[in-house]
Motif scaffolding. Structure first.
Motif, PDB file in Angstrom:
ATOM      1  N   GLN A   1       6.148  44.437   4.697  1.00 37.80           N
ATOM      2  CA  GLN A   1       6.144  43.820   6.018  1.00 37.80           C
ATOM      3  C   GLN A   1       4.795  43.863   6.712  1.00 37.80           C
ATOM      4  O   GLN A   1       4.665  43.385   7.842  1.00 37.80           O
ATOM      5  N   ALA A   2       3.765  44.421   6.055  1.00 37.88           N
ATOM      6  CA  ALA A   2       2.433  44.459   6.661  1.00 37.88           C
ATOM      7  C   ALA A   2       1.386  44.536   5.556  1.00 37.88           C
ATOM      8  O   ALA A   2       1.679  44.936   4.428  1.00 37.88           O
ATOM      9  N   VAL A   3       0.159  44.149   5.907  1.00 33.39           N
ATOM     10  CA  VAL A   3      -0.936  44.143   4.934  1.00 33.39           C
ATOM     11  C   VAL A   3      -1.774  45.413   5.062  1.00 33.39           C
ATOM     12  O   VAL A   3      -1.962  46.146   4.096  1.00 33.39           O
ATOM     13  N   ASP A   4      -2.268  45.686   6.260  1.00 37.80           N
ATOM     14  CA  ASP A   4      -3.097  46.876   6.491  1.00 37.80           C
ATOM     15  C   ASP A   4      -2.186  47.992   6.991  1.00 37.80           C
ATOM     16  O   ASP A   4      -1.987  48.156   8.199  1.00 37.80           O
ATOM     17  N   ILE A   5      -1.632  48.747   6.057  1.00 37.27           N
ATOM     18  CA  ILE A   5      -0.530  49.656   6.390  1.00 37.27           C
ATOM     19  C   ILE A   5      -0.970  51.050   6.809  1.00 37.27           C
ATOM     20  O   ILE A   5      -0.177  51.794   7.385  1.00 37.27           O
ATOM     21  N   LYS A   6      -2.217  51.425   6.526  1.00 36.09           N
ATOM     22  CA  LYS A   6      -2.638  52.810   6.765  1.00 36.09           C
ATOM     23  C   LYS A   6      -2.489  53.210   8.228  1.00 36.09           C
ATOM     24  O   LYS A   6      -1.997  54.295   8.548  1.00 36.09           O
ATOM     25  N   SER A   7      -2.884  52.329   9.134  1.00 37.13           N
ATOM     26  CA  SER A   7      -2.838  52.654  10.564  1.00 37.13           C
ATOM     27  C   SER A   7      -1.443  52.502  11.155  1.00 37.13           C
ATOM     28  O   SER A   7      -1.219  52.830  12.320  1.00 37.13           O
TER      29      SER A   7
ATOM     30  N   PHE B   1       6.598  66.009  22.869  1.00 30.21           N
ATOM     31  CA  PHE B   1       5.135  65.921  22.942  1.00 30.21           C
ATOM     32  C   PHE B   1       4.603  64.890  21.956  1.00 30.21           C
ATOM     33  O   PHE B   1       3.711  64.097  22.280  1.00 30.21           O
ATOM     34  N   SER B   2       5.170  64.868  20.754  1.00 29.01           N
ATOM     35  CA  SER B   2       4.741  63.909  19.740  1.00 29.01           C
ATOM     36  C   SER B   2       4.988  62.477  20.190  1.00 29.01           C
ATOM     37  O   SER B   2       4.196  61.573  19.887  1.00 29.01           O
ATOM     38  N   LEU B   3       6.059  62.264  20.933  1.00 30.30           N
ATOM     39  CA  LEU B   3       6.407  60.907  21.374  1.00 30.30           C
ATOM     40  C   LEU B   3       5.600  60.442  22.580  1.00 30.30           C
ATOM     41  O   LEU B   3       5.737  59.291  23.007  1.00 30.30           O
ATOM     42  N   THR B   4       4.761  61.316  23.146  1.00 32.11           N
ATOM     43  CA  THR B   4       3.902  60.876  24.253  1.00 32.11           C
ATOM     44  C   THR B   4       2.655  60.155  23.753  1.00 32.11           C
ATOM     45  O   THR B   4       1.924  59.581  24.549  1.00 32.11           O
ATOM     46  N   PHE B   5       2.413  60.186  22.438  1.00 32.18           N
ATOM     47  CA  PHE B   5       1.257  59.498  21.866  1.00 32.18           C
ATOM     48  C   PHE B   5       1.598  58.038  21.596  1.00 32.18           C
ATOM     49  O   PHE B   5       2.691  57.726  21.111  1.00 32.18           O
ATOM     50  N   ILE B   6       0.662  57.149  21.914  1.00 33.49           N
ATOM     51  CA  ILE B   6       0.851  55.730  21.638  1.00 33.49           C
ATOM     52  C   ILE B   6       0.608  55.487  20.154  1.00 33.49           C
ATOM     53  O   ILE B   6      -0.428  55.863  19.615  1.00 33.49           O
ATOM     54  N   ARG B   7       1.565  54.850  19.491  1.00 35.78           N
ATOM     55  CA  ARG B   7       1.449  54.558  18.064  1.00 35.78           C
ATOM     56  C   ARG B   7       1.470  53.055  17.817  1.00 35.78           C
ATOM     57  O   ARG B   7       2.229  52.331  18.456  1.00 35.78           O
ATOM     58  N   ARG B   8       0.629  52.635  16.888  1.00 39.12           N
ATOM     59  CA  ARG B   8       0.656  51.243  16.451  1.00 39.12           C
ATOM     60  C   ARG B   8       1.604  51.156  15.266  1.00 39.12           C
ATOM     61  O   ARG B   8       1.362  51.764  14.212  1.00 39.12           O
ATOM     62  N   THR B   9       2.686  50.445  15.419  1.00 33.15           N
ATOM     63  CA  THR B   9       3.648  50.285  14.331  1.00 33.15           C
ATOM     64  C   THR B   9       3.919  48.800  14.105  1.00 33.15           C
ATOM     65  O   THR B   9       3.528  47.954  14.910  1.00 33.15           O
ATOM     66  N   ALA B  10       4.597  48.510  12.995  1.00 33.77           N
ATOM     67  CA  ALA B  10       5.006  47.138  12.682  1.00 33.77           C
ATOM     68  C   ALA B  10       6.517  47.136  12.552  1.00 33.77           C
ATOM     69  O   ALA B  10       7.053  47.331  11.448  1.00 33.77           O
TER      70      ALA B  10
ATOM     71  N   THR C   1      -6.761  37.290   8.629  1.00 32.00           N
ATOM     72  CA  THR C   1      -6.259  37.963   9.825  1.00 32.00           C
ATOM     73  C   THR C   1      -6.098  39.452   9.578  1.00 32.00           C
ATOM     74  O   THR C   1      -5.409  39.861   8.632  1.00 32.00           O
ATOM     75  N   ARG C   2      -6.763  40.253  10.396  1.00 31.81           N
ATOM     76  CA  ARG C   2      -6.626  41.704  10.296  1.00 31.81           C
ATOM     77  C   ARG C   2      -5.270  42.136  10.851  1.00 31.81           C
ATOM     78  O   ARG C   2      -4.768  41.559  11.811  1.00 31.81           O
ATOM     79  N   PHE C   3      -4.690  43.160  10.254  1.00 32.89           N
ATOM     80  CA  PHE C   3      -3.405  43.728  10.671  1.00 32.89           C
ATOM     81  C   PHE C   3      -2.292  42.663  10.700  1.00 32.89           C
ATOM     82  O   PHE C   3      -1.443  42.659  11.580  1.00 32.89           O
TER      83      PHE C   3
END
Length: 357
Positions: free
Chosen positions: A169-175, A229-238, A276-278
């Motif tokens: 479902q994504a190309v650049d999956i590391k992030s 606390f872990s959920l207060t961080f903004i995460r980039r997900t797909a 296209t990136r990401f």
């Protein structure tokens, strides 16, 4: 357990909680997740109510003893509802998810049958043994551990499934991965299991220690605080647009497969989507007017590849043409293609050229 050290530790936890809550309010979290996270944060100090009564020696409020464990179940359920939109593009509301909360709350009400005089004594020393007589004092804690364990496993399985299908479902999956959150939820499951063992041992008198209930609250409370606390961080997900049941079945006619692959290849070339990136499967299929699950099945059945490899094929072709027709450096082309390793691109191109010759 020294009383002063215990009090200081609880105050420290309260300070960490306030810091995490303030951090949440200042983060730009999506509104759909924000309301669930706020609900989970509100539940945490309520779950720890028995411990606040203990350190305050509030014997006059002993009637409230044992009525707070259910808030841990509510908190982990809210965490599930906050995490799910990160993983699925079209999350569904599962009413059965609240069954553990309802069951725990119903059995927790049996604590009201315990005389207030006994509760006042248990604020300083928790009961042990006599399961047939004192079962209301143990059962809610046991159900809390089982409920947190169950929902924690459910969240962990969702994250693992998201990681497993990420290349589809994504190309650049590391992030886009969430290894730390997966680790935190795994720890939550482990702590809940240990809590079940602790309460069971105290119920049958195998662990005759007067502070077992405080230990139970601290174990679940600290693990929940780490999750929050872990959920207060903004995460980039797909968030996945895939229908996992259809994907596992993997059924499609030869005509459907040929039509979908041709349409995807044509759109990739015309739109130069490989640049296209990401790029995500959802964005690609929206532009190509293709059903995401149908494309994933078609790629799986015909070319034995996923969406990531499908786009990477075009990226490598583009990189090969740029390198052969210009003086561009390998580093610049790798960066443009979203590839962090020049060595990886070099080795991949060598294999690609050999397979094409």
């Amino acid at each position: 357990m020294t009383s002063n050290y215990y009090d200081y530790f609880l105050y420290s936890l309260l300070g960490v909680y306030l810091f995490c809550f303030a951090r949440l309010l200042f983060q730009k979290v999506s509104l759909s997740s924000m309301r669930w996270l706020v609900g989970a944060f509100v539940c945490w100090p309520l779950f720890m109510l028995d411990e606040w009564l203990r350190i305050a020696h509030a014997t006059s409020l002993a009637a409230l003893y044992g009525l707070s464990d259910v808030f841990a179940v509510v908190a982990i359920t809210c965490c599930y509802r906050a995490i799910k939109p990160m993983l699925l593009a079209h999350p569904t509301a599962r009413k059965r998810l609240w069954c553990p909360t309802v069951v725990t709350a119903c059995f927790q009400c049996t604590v009201l049958l315990i005389p207030v005089d006994d509760k006042q004594q248990w604020l300083s020393a928790s009961p042990t043994g006599e399961p047939l007589l004192l079962w209301p004092a143990y059962f809610a804690s046991l159900l809390t551990g089982f409920s947190v364990l169950l929902i924690g496993i459910l969240i962990t399985e969702h994250i693992q499934m998201y990681h497993r299908h990420l290349p589809e479902q994504a190309v650049d999956i590391k992030s886009l991965k969430m290894p730390r959150l997966a680790g935190v939820m795994g720890s939550m499951v482990g702590v809940a299991f240990m809590s079940i063992l602790l309460v069971t041992a105290a119920t049958f008198g195998f662990f005759p220690v007067s502070f077992w209930e405080s230990l139970h609250h601290l174990m679940i409370g600290c693990a929940l605080l780490v999750v929050l606390f872990s959920l207060t961080f903004i995460r980039r997900t797909a968030p996945s647009p895939l229908d996992y049941e259809r994907l596992d079945e993997g059924k499609a006619t030869p005509y459907e497969i040929s039509s979908i692959i041709s349409k995807a290849e044509r759109y990739t070339i015309e739109s130069k989507a490989y640049k296209t990136r990401f790029l995500t499967l959802g964005e690609f299929c929206q532009g190509a007017d293709i059903d995401p699950t149908s494309l994933a099945i078609a790629l799986q059945l015909t070319e034995k590849k996923n969406f990531r490899r499908f786009i990477f094929h075009y990226r490598l072709e583009y990189a090969k043409n740029v390198l052969l027709r210009s003086d561009a450096k390998l580093e610049a082309v790798a960066k443009r293609m979203g590839i962090n390793s020049e060595k990886f691109l070099s080795e991949y191109l060598v294999k690609h050229l050999k397979s094409g010759s």
